[in-house]
Design an enzyme around this catalytic site. Structure first.
Site, mmCIF file in Angstrom:
data_model
loop_
_atom_site.group_PDB
_atom_site.id
_atom_site.type_symbol
_atom_site.label_atom_id
_atom_site.label_comp_id
_atom_site.label_asym_id
_atom_site.label_seq_id
_atom_site.Cartn_x
_atom_site.Cartn_y
_atom_site.Cartn_z
ATOM 1 N N TRP A 170 0.844 -1.202 0.000
ATOM 2 C CA TRP A 170 0.000 0.000 0.000
ATOM 3 C C TRP A 170 0.878 1.252 0.000
ATOM 4 O O TRP A 170 0.576 2.243 -0.668
ATOM 5 C CB TRP A 170 -0.905 0.032 1.234
ATOM 6 N N TRP A 211 -19.319 20.667 0.636
ATOM 7 C CA TRP A 211 -19.058 20.362 2.045
ATOM 8 C C TRP A 211 -19.639 21.452 2.941
ATOM 9 O O TRP A 211 -19.821 22.586 2.506
ATOM 10 C CB TRP A 211 -17.551 20.236 2.284
ATOM 11 N N ASN A 213 -3.689 3.071 12.910
ATOM 12 C CA ASN A 213 -4.202 3.138 11.546
ATOM 13 C C ASN A 213 -5.702 2.895 11.456
ATOM 14 O O ASN A 213 -6.401 3.563 10.677
ATOM 15 C CB ASN A 213 -3.467 2.141 10.640
ATOM 16 N N TRP A 260 -12.690 16.865 3.466
ATOM 17 C CA TRP A 260 -11.600 15.976 3.863
ATOM 18 C C TRP A 260 -10.251 16.683 3.874
ATOM 19 O O TRP A 260 -9.348 16.315 4.630
ATOM 20 C CB TRP A 260 -11.530 14.758 2.933
ATOM 21 N N TRP A 295 -6.769 9.802 3.370
ATOM 22 C CA TRP A 295 -7.918 10.706 3.501
ATOM 23 C C TRP A 295 -8.853 10.588 2.303
ATOM 24 O O TRP A 295 -10.081 10.571 2.461
ATOM 25 C CB TRP A 295 -7.435 12.140 3.682
#
Length: 470
Positions: free
Chosen positions: A271, A299, A334, A352, A375
């Site tokens: 990842w 948002w 995490n 975000w 994110w």
């Protein structure tokens, strides 16, 4: 016969072993100088002079300098603009080449291009190498030759491409040279102050990385997959800050991960490469959604909600415990990073990017590629992100991953006396029960800032603008 002199420019690779640029310089030059620049372009952008990351770097440099001196060299440390300091130092030393390991962040790529151009005018070569990533973005591509945007096929191609040679250690043997070795400046000399790094038990440098790695490899690697999601359990490696600053080699970690019975930790390392690749090929993710359609989302402008989230005062215990862990230590588990990111974007309806910026300011292990990728994954705007309709329930997540409330009670001590039955949703306690333990919701601990079920419906409506292309 080797006749050239070379300069190795250390950046986020603060070790003297298994180091691609250092290995190449030592193999090709008769004299090798080593340097690090405290770059004004980076440091001046930091809002706090008490920055644990700068403290970590400084202490790691002290150890690296000592290791290089023991080998006949040492570390030349400069404080200025790297785009000026490296070409100037290269001219001063009379080297024929500068060696460095590649960085994939847009600003770093621009910096390196400027340094390379300046060196070229002096007929000095600039060689860069893959080191912080295991596979660089161009090494793992689709059959059509394009970058991947979905993790599982990327992982499969990554594993298919893997050979024993890729895991081999870069040897760092050869002749070092010391020059202008004034030592590593103090924090105050570069405009910073000491932090609580040591009090938090964070040990910088190669020795700190080695101690953590040995502990994880010997005690927890084989059980990583079954323990990694529980924040109250010592199940993860805690190596992220060391990977960020290169005090340990990714190749060493991959070698051990390949030998482990459980492949979960190897997937986490892949990842990391995946997000490096995304940032390298799609620099627009800095400030924008990887999927452009998601930039159409409206948002909520809710400063009070953002402040409550930042302070760990949302009324959802596990979310608050996670944010308080971050504010206290500069680190967050995490699983909890995913939870609080989902909560900000999908329960509070806040952009975000504001959460990404807060993490960037607070995380000791801040890495632009992983932070942005994580994110955007949580907000469903990124590559291979969770579907827009997947919204973490902060109560059920708490019940599943902190069942006894041990982590919650550590970081939200005002809830210490709350019975296990209510620890995940203390607002469900009756008034009599609250008075009996001396915890009044709304007075001693916040009531929930939003109703999750109502927030979920609002989020589904908010994401409707991109449903057809999701």
């Amino acid at each position: 016969m080797k006749k050239e002199k070379a300069l190795v420019w250390f950046r986020r690779d603060l070790r003297d072993h298994d180091h691609a640029a250092l290995s190449a310089a030592l193999a090709g030059a008769e004299a090798v100088y080593c340097a690090f620049v405290f770059d004004w372009e980076i440091l001046d952008a930091l809002p706090d002079r008490h920055d644990r990351r700068v403290h970590f770097i400084r202490e790691s440099l002290v150890e690296l300098d000592a290791a290089l001196r023991a080998r006949g060299g040492g570390l030349i440390v400069r404080h200025g603009r790297a785009t000026e300091e490296i070409p100037s130092l290269a001219r001063q030393l009379g080297v024929s080449a500068v060696y460095a390991n590649r960085d994939y962040e847009p600003s770093a790529k621009q910096r390196d291009a400027a340094v390379g151009q300046a060196l070229l005018t002096d007929s000095i070569d600039f060689h860069t190498f893959k080191d912080q990533a295991f596979f660089a973005g161009d090494e793992v591509r689709t059959q059509a030759g394009h970058p991947f945007s979905v993790f599982t096929p990327y992982k499969n191609a990554w594993l298919k491409r893997l050979t024993a040679a890729d895991c081999a250690e870069w040897p760092c043997r050869g002749e070092f040279t010391g020059a202008d070795l004034a030592g590593v400046p103090t924090l105050s000399e570069i405009g910073f102050a000491a932090t609580d790094l040591m009090q938090l038990g964070i040990r910088p440098g190669m020795s700190g990385a080695r101690a953590l790695w040995d502990d994880f490899r010997q005690e927890r690697l084989e059980h990583y997959g079954e323990r990694r999601d529980f924040p109250a359990v010592k199940g993860v490696s805690y190596l992220s800050v060391h990977l960020r600053f290169g005090t340990i080699s990714i190749r060493e970690l991959v070698r051990a991960a390949l030998q482990a019975k459980d492949p979960t930790w190897l997937s986490e390392l892949i990842w990391r490469d995946f997000y490096f690749m995304i940032l390298d090929h799609s620099p627009q993710v800095v400030g924008s959604a990887f999927k452009p359609a998601y930039d159409a989302i409206a948002w909520d402008n809710w400063p009070t909600g953002l402040a409550a989230w930042q302070a760990g005062r949302t009324g959802y215990p596990l979310v608050d415990a996670a944010m308080r862990q971050l504010n206290h230590s500069g680190w967050m588990h995490n699983r909890l990073r995913m939870l609080v990111a989902s909560f900000l974007s999908k329960d509070l309806g806040i952009d975000w990017r504001l959460g990404e910026q807060y993490f960037a300011a607070k995380l000791n292990d801040f890495d632009l590629s992983a932070n942005n990728g994580g994110w955007q994954w949580a907000a469903s705007t990124g590559c291979d992100a969770q579907p827009y309709f997947r919204i973490f329930n902060p109560v059920t997540q708490s019940e599943r991953f902190d069942p006894a409330g041990k982590f919650i009670r550590r970081y939200v001590p005002e809830l210490a006396k709350v019975p296990d039955k209510y620890i995940h949703a203390p607002w469900l306690m009756g008034r009599v029960e609250q008075e009996a333990i001396g915890i009044i919701i709304g007075r001693d601990y916040p009531a929930p800032i939003v109703d999750h079920a109502a927030a979920r419906k609002k989020t589904l409506d908010r994401y409707a603008v991109v449903k057809p292309t999701a």
